[in-house]
Design a protein around this motif. Sequence first.
Motif, mmCIF file in Angstrom:
data_model
loop_
_atom_site.group_PDB
_atom_site.id
_atom_site.type_symbol
_atom_site.label_atom_id
_atom_site.label_comp_id
_atom_site.label_asym_id
_atom_site.label_seq_id
_atom_site.Cartn_x
_atom_site.Cartn_y
_atom_site.Cartn_z
ATOM 1 N N MET A 1 0.830 -1.198 0.000
ATOM 2 C CA MET A 1 0.000 0.000 0.000
ATOM 3 C C MET A 1 0.865 1.250 0.000
ATOM 4 O O MET A 1 1.952 1.263 0.562
ATOM 5 N N GLY A 2 0.346 2.316 -0.623
ATOM 6 C CA GLY A 2 1.020 3.593 -0.557
ATOM 7 C C GLY A 2 0.766 4.255 0.785
ATOM 8 O O GLY A 2 -0.010 3.753 1.609
ATOM 9 N N MET A 3 1.415 5.408 1.012
ATOM 10 C CA MET A 3 1.323 6.084 2.303
ATOM 11 C C MET A 3 -0.121 6.435 2.653
ATOM 12 O O MET A 3 -0.569 6.188 3.773
ATOM 13 N N PHE A 4 -0.865 7.000 1.701
ATOM 14 C CA PHE A 4 -2.231 7.425 1.995
ATOM 15 C C PHE A 4 -3.121 6.225 2.311
ATOM 16 O O PHE A 4 -3.927 6.262 3.235
ATOM 17 N N ASP A 5 -2.935 5.132 1.568
ATOM 18 C CA ASP A 5 -3.747 3.935 1.811
ATOM 19 C C ASP A 5 -3.424 3.314 3.167
ATOM 20 O O ASP A 5 -4.319 2.808 3.860
ATOM 21 N N LYS A 6 -2.138 3.353 3.555
ATOM 22 C CA LYS A 6 -1.764 2.847 4.883
ATOM 23 C C LYS A 6 -2.431 3.676 5.976
ATOM 24 O O LYS A 6 -2.894 3.150 6.984
ATOM 25 N N LEU A 7 -2.465 4.991 5.769
ATOM 26 C CA LEU A 7 -3.074 5.876 6.753
ATOM 27 C C LEU A 7 -4.570 5.620 6.845
ATOM 28 O O LEU A 7 -5.142 5.559 7.946
ATOM 29 N N LYS A 8 -5.223 5.456 5.701
ATOM 30 C CA LYS A 8 -6.658 5.141 5.700
ATOM 31 C C LYS A 8 -6.932 3.848 6.461
ATOM 32 O O LYS A 8 -7.865 3.764 7.259
ATOM 33 N N SER A 9 -6.088 2.856 6.210
ATOM 34 C CA SER A 9 -6.269 1.573 6.884
ATOM 35 C C SER A 9 -6.058 1.713 8.387
ATOM 36 O O SER A 9 -6.822 1.155 9.190
ATOM 37 N N ALA A 10 -5.033 2.477 8.786
ATOM 38 C CA ALA A 10 -4.734 2.661 10.203
ATOM 39 C C ALA A 10 -5.857 3.387 10.927
ATOM 40 O O ALA A 10 -6.087 3.168 12.128
ATOM 41 N N LEU A 11 -6.548 4.250 10.225
ATOM 42 C CA LEU A 11 -7.604 5.056 10.841
ATOM 43 C C LEU A 11 -8.980 4.393 10.770
ATOM 44 O O LEU A 11 -9.989 5.031 11.084
ATOM 45 N N THR A 12 -9.018 3.129 10.382
ATOM 46 C CA THR A 12 -10.299 2.445 10.186
ATOM 47 C C THR A 12 -11.190 2.529 11.420
ATOM 48 O O THR A 12 -12.390 2.834 11.325
ATOM 49 N N LYS A 13 -10.642 2.257 12.593
ATOM 50 C CA LYS A 13 -11.463 2.245 13.815
ATOM 51 C C LYS A 13 -11.996 3.636 14.145
ATOM 52 O O LYS A 13 -13.138 3.792 14.590
ATOM 53 N N THR A 14 -11.155 4.648 13.937
ATOM 54 C CA THR A 14 -11.608 6.022 14.192
ATOM 55 C C THR A 14 -12.668 6.422 13.182
ATOM 56 O O THR A 14 -13.677 7.061 13.537
ATOM 57 N N LYS A 15 -12.472 6.033 11.934
ATOM 58 C CA LYS A 15 -13.456 6.352 10.897
ATOM 59 C C LYS A 15 -14.785 5.655 11.165
ATOM 60 O O LYS A 15 -15.850 6.208 10.881
ATOM 61 N N ASP A 16 -14.720 4.441 11.712
ATOM 62 C CA ASP A 16 -15.950 3.714 12.039
ATOM 63 C C ASP A 16 -16.781 4.495 13.058
ATOM 64 O O ASP A 16 -18.013 4.526 12.989
ATOM 65 N N VAL A 17 -16.093 5.113 14.028
ATOM 66 C CA VAL A 17 -16.792 5.930 15.015
ATOM 67 C C VAL A 17 -17.481 7.107 14.340
ATOM 68 O O VAL A 17 -18.656 7.404 14.598
ATOM 69 N N LEU A 18 -16.782 7.767 13.454
ATOM 70 C CA LEU A 18 -17.357 8.921 12.758
ATOM 71 C C LEU A 18 -18.542 8.495 11.888
ATOM 72 O O LEU A 18 -19.578 9.160 11.862
#
Length: 314
Positions: A1-18
């Motif tokens: 994965m590229g940097m942005f995709d890694k960041l999106k993946s890492a933020l999955t739990k936070t995004k789920d809350v939103l």
Amino acid sequence: MGMFDKLKSALTKTKDVLRTDVRDLFKAGVILDDAKLEEFFRGLVTTDMGVVAAQSIVDELKAKFGGRTVEPDDVWGVVKGKLKEILRGEGDCNWDVTDPLSPLNLAEEGPTVILVCGVNGVGKTTSIAKLANYLQKAGKKVVLAAGDTFRAAAVAQLTMWSERLGCEIVTKPAGTDPAAVAFEGCDRGVESGADVIIIDTAGRLQTHQNLMQELGKIHRVIGKRIPGAPHESLLVLDATTGQNGLSQATKFSEAANCTGIVLAKLDGTAKGGVVVAIREKMGIPVKYVGVGEQIDDMELFSPDDFVDALFSDV
């Protein structure tokens, strides 16, 4: 994965809350009233970004759209713009995202010294290994100094990483004065022509005054051996601790003059918004984030990419 995709993946739990809390709040043609703004405020606070930051976002939305029908893209544009503004700060976070070393204050001559501190169990040793790997991939020669002389396991773990990475490490017997290890690490870095010296320190609670004072001593000893050092004093915070990280940041900043933060375990939390709270309250920029368990899972922190990734699927 590229940097942005890694960041999106890492933020999955936070995004789920939103997504759970705010996805259906701003539909086209809906009037933005106080009730919706209050609900949105609660959703933002749930991510641990802090009351002050969340309130400033809600205030701006109310000023621009309060009592009016809204277009979702317009609302999210304001939210993202405000968050990026907070995270950029006063210009000390406007680095070149294409240059992995741009957040670091590199020495003009001789080796750059990076002091690393944090409480127990935050992922400090692994973060140091990731940072060393990051620097070596950028063509830098790295020397490690195992300053956590209280725990033999910590020295063993850092030694293991140094062997895997192929970088030199300075170690001393258990119980050795950590400042002496730091001094010798600086000596070895100068002698070997290293570009970067990374000095580990023992994990400690911010409430342990004697250990916090020891950090100050290490800081002073390093400066005596290499004038102007440490050039960076990085605090490793565990993203899963959320708002508790603010107390850590305050105390460690006082003791070690912290210049930046490495936010570890971003992929394991729904509290990724703590990045915003740290920035808003402390003014200390997050420079790197841990986005996974592998040695390559560390990324330069980009305020724009972070916010875009956080709201990418909301």
